[in-house]
Design an enzyme around this catalytic site. Structure first.
Site, PDB file in Angstrom:
ATOM      1  CD  GLN A 202      -0.628  39.214  -6.666  1.00 32.59           C
ATOM      2  OE1 GLN A 202      -1.675  39.687  -7.114  1.00 32.59           O
ATOM      3  NE2 GLN A 202      -0.295  39.311  -5.391  1.00 32.59           N
ATOM      4  CG  ASP A 243      -0.896  32.820   0.769  1.00 32.40           C
ATOM      5  OD1 ASP A 243      -1.719  32.827  -0.161  1.00 32.40           O
ATOM      6  OD2 ASP A 243       0.259  33.264   0.660  1.00 32.40           O
ATOM      7  CG  ASN A 253      -5.165  31.520  -2.625  1.00 32.08           C
ATOM      8  OD1 ASN A 253      -3.940  31.460  -2.464  1.00 32.08           O
ATOM      9  ND2 ASN A 253      -5.702  31.607  -3.824  1.00 32.08           N
TER      10      ASN A 253
HETATM   11  O1  MRU Z   1       0.333  38.105  -2.144  1.00 33.80           O
HETATM   12  P1  MRU Z   1       0.957  36.923  -2.840  1.00 33.80           P
HETATM   13  O2  MRU Z   1       1.278  37.196  -4.272  1.00 33.80           O
HETATM   14  O3  MRU Z   1       2.139  36.398  -2.073  1.00 33.80           O
HETATM   15  O4  MRU Z   1      -0.187  35.834  -2.805  1.00 33.80           O
HETATM   16  C1  MRU Z   1       0.051  34.579  -3.371  1.00 33.80           C
HETATM   17  C2  MRU Z   1      -1.110  33.683  -3.334  1.00 33.80           C
HETATM   18  O5  MRU Z   1      -2.177  34.037  -2.876  1.00 33.80           O
HETATM   19  C3  MRU Z   1      -0.900  32.285  -3.792  1.00 33.80           C
HETATM   20  O6  MRU Z   1      -2.079  31.753  -4.314  1.00 33.80           O
HETATM   21  C4  MRU Z   1      -0.472  31.439  -2.584  1.00 33.80           C
HETATM   22  O7  MRU Z   1       0.656  32.002  -1.993  1.00 33.80           O
HETATM   23  C5  MRU Z   1      -0.178  30.045  -2.965  1.00 33.80           C
HETATM   24  S1  MRU Z   1       1.385  29.990  -3.789  1.00 33.80           S
HETATM   25  C6  MRU Z   1       1.753  28.450  -4.315  1.00 33.80           C
END
Ligand code: MRU
Length: 381
Positions: A202, A243, A253
């Site tokens: 990501q 999260d 996170n």
């Molecule tokens: O697996 P993902 O891409 O949904 O994980 C996202 C993250 O870990 C972000 O850092 C978290 O959701 C914070 S978003 C503002």
């Protein structure tokens, strides 16, 4: 944020007045493609398959998923079934549960006939609140970047981030990126170290894409690089999302965040977590009680990218049949977190610090409902 000069959000109601548009994030950075959600199942699949991802955006998509369910069938059974289906899509981001519970609280007492319109109003309110929350996080986080800039005396402030806590993870602005965008827009020189964030990348795919679109200087690094950079004094602060934060300040996170926090602690680098209140789980006091998603092993054993001819191809990384594990999140203990940047201000990552910032929320918190990791079927994407 803007794409090619045009204001763009990550989720919207289409011009037909009911179907829901999203950016298909599985296609970025190589293609900008939108998709349309037409029923609750579409919403659940978009969340599970990570066409939409990032805690705040998962919550907003869940809310719109219930709108679509109510449009098809506004009965109590439909509300319960759609909520259960969407809730099962991903376990770690508490925003999902938060949004579904908020929608149920509003829709429960409503007459059946009123439910669809009421659902769309509430989902729109959740989306607008997300934007306002992130703008506020941006203002509070800006002060932290300004402090670091004062020490840099004109040189760029080097900020390390992990995963994507950017506008793609929210409705707009992002959480961790909001202060960065604000600082950049105000002429404070910033440079972002972007962890690639294996296995789904990501950082390399999404954070690099959105920072680039906004003109923010950045460099993608392999996930293991951060410690080295911190030892060399090349990171002024870390700023990541979450999260699910507990009422005592532990934060879940993206996997690998904890290692960055350890390196930051060892090197005296401030480690800040942008934590909008819908990502705080007031019912949990210990990070050990946060459910950690386990995803398909193919996310680790394979990788997708664009070849020289412009085709998106997936290739294998490991020998056939190799055992792989894919834990999607980890928990950084509060003691490693310098502070949480919330929409109400910068709070110490402690129970008292959060309680002082959110006295209205914490009063309902009993800490008596620990949530253990449920078994979650891996999702093949
Ligand atoms: O697996 P993902 O891409 O949904 O994980 C996202 C993250 O870990 C972000 O850092 C978290 O959701 C914070 S978003 C503002």
């Amino acid at each position: 944020m803007k794409i090619d000069g045009r204001a763009q959000r990550t989720i919207w109601v289409e011009s037909d007045g009911w179907s829901v548009g999203i950016i298909d994030q599985t296609r970025l950075p190589h293609r900008f493609v939108t998709a349309t959600l037409r029923n609750a199942e579409d919403a659940a699949r978009a969340i599970a398959g990570m066409q939409v991802r990032g805690a705040p955006l998962i919550g907003v998509t869940a809310a719109y998923g219930l709108c679509l369910a109510m449009r098809d069938d506004a009965s109590d059974a439909s509300l319960a079934n759609a909520s259960a289906r969407i809730a099962a899509a991903r376990p770690t981001a508490v925003n999902l549960k938060w949004a579904l519970e908020r929608m149920a609280r509003v829709l429960g007492p409503c007459g059946i006939a009123e439910r669809p319109a009421r659902a769309y109003r509430e989902a729109a309110a959740i989306a607008e609140e997300d934007v306002a929350i992130n703008e506020a996080i941006g203002r509070h986080g800006l002060a932290l970047i300004q402090t670091a800039a004062a020490k840099r005396a004109g040189g760029p402030v080097n900020i390390l981030t992990h995963c994507n806590a950017g506008w793609l993870a929210t409705v707009d602005w992002g959480t961790a990126t909001a202060p960065i965008y604000l600082a950049h827009d105000r002429g404070i020189p910033v440079h972002v170290w972007v962890d690639e964030t294996r296995p789904r990348n990501q950082g390399a795919a999404l954070t690099a894409w959105e920072l680039g679109r906004h003109g923010v200087p950045h460099t993608v690094i392999a996930d293991n690089t951060g410690g080295h950079l911190m030892q060399r004094g090349l990171v002024d602060l870390c700023l990541v999302g979450t999260d699910r934060a507990t009422a005592a300040g532990d934060v879940a996170n993206k996997i690998g965040t904890y290692l960055k926090a350890l390196a930051a602690f060892d090197n005296g680098v401030p480690f800040y977590v942008a934590a909008p209140s819908p990502s705080i789980d007031w019912s949990i006091a210990s990070g050990a009680d946060i459910p950690i998603e386990e995803r398909a092993g193919s996310e680790v054993s394979e990788i997708a990218g664009r070849d020289a001819a412009g085709n998106i191809v997936t290739v294998a990384l490991t020998p056939p049949g190799t055992a792989v594990a894919n834990y999607a999140f980890d928990v950084t203990p509060a003691r490693l977190v310098t502070a949480l940047v919330t929409e109400r201000g910068v709070a110490p990552a402690t129970r008292a610090g959060l309680a002082a910032m959110f006295p209205d929320r914490v009063k309902d918190s009993s800490f008596t409902r620990p949530e253990r990791s449920p078994h979650v079927e891996p999702v093949e994407t």
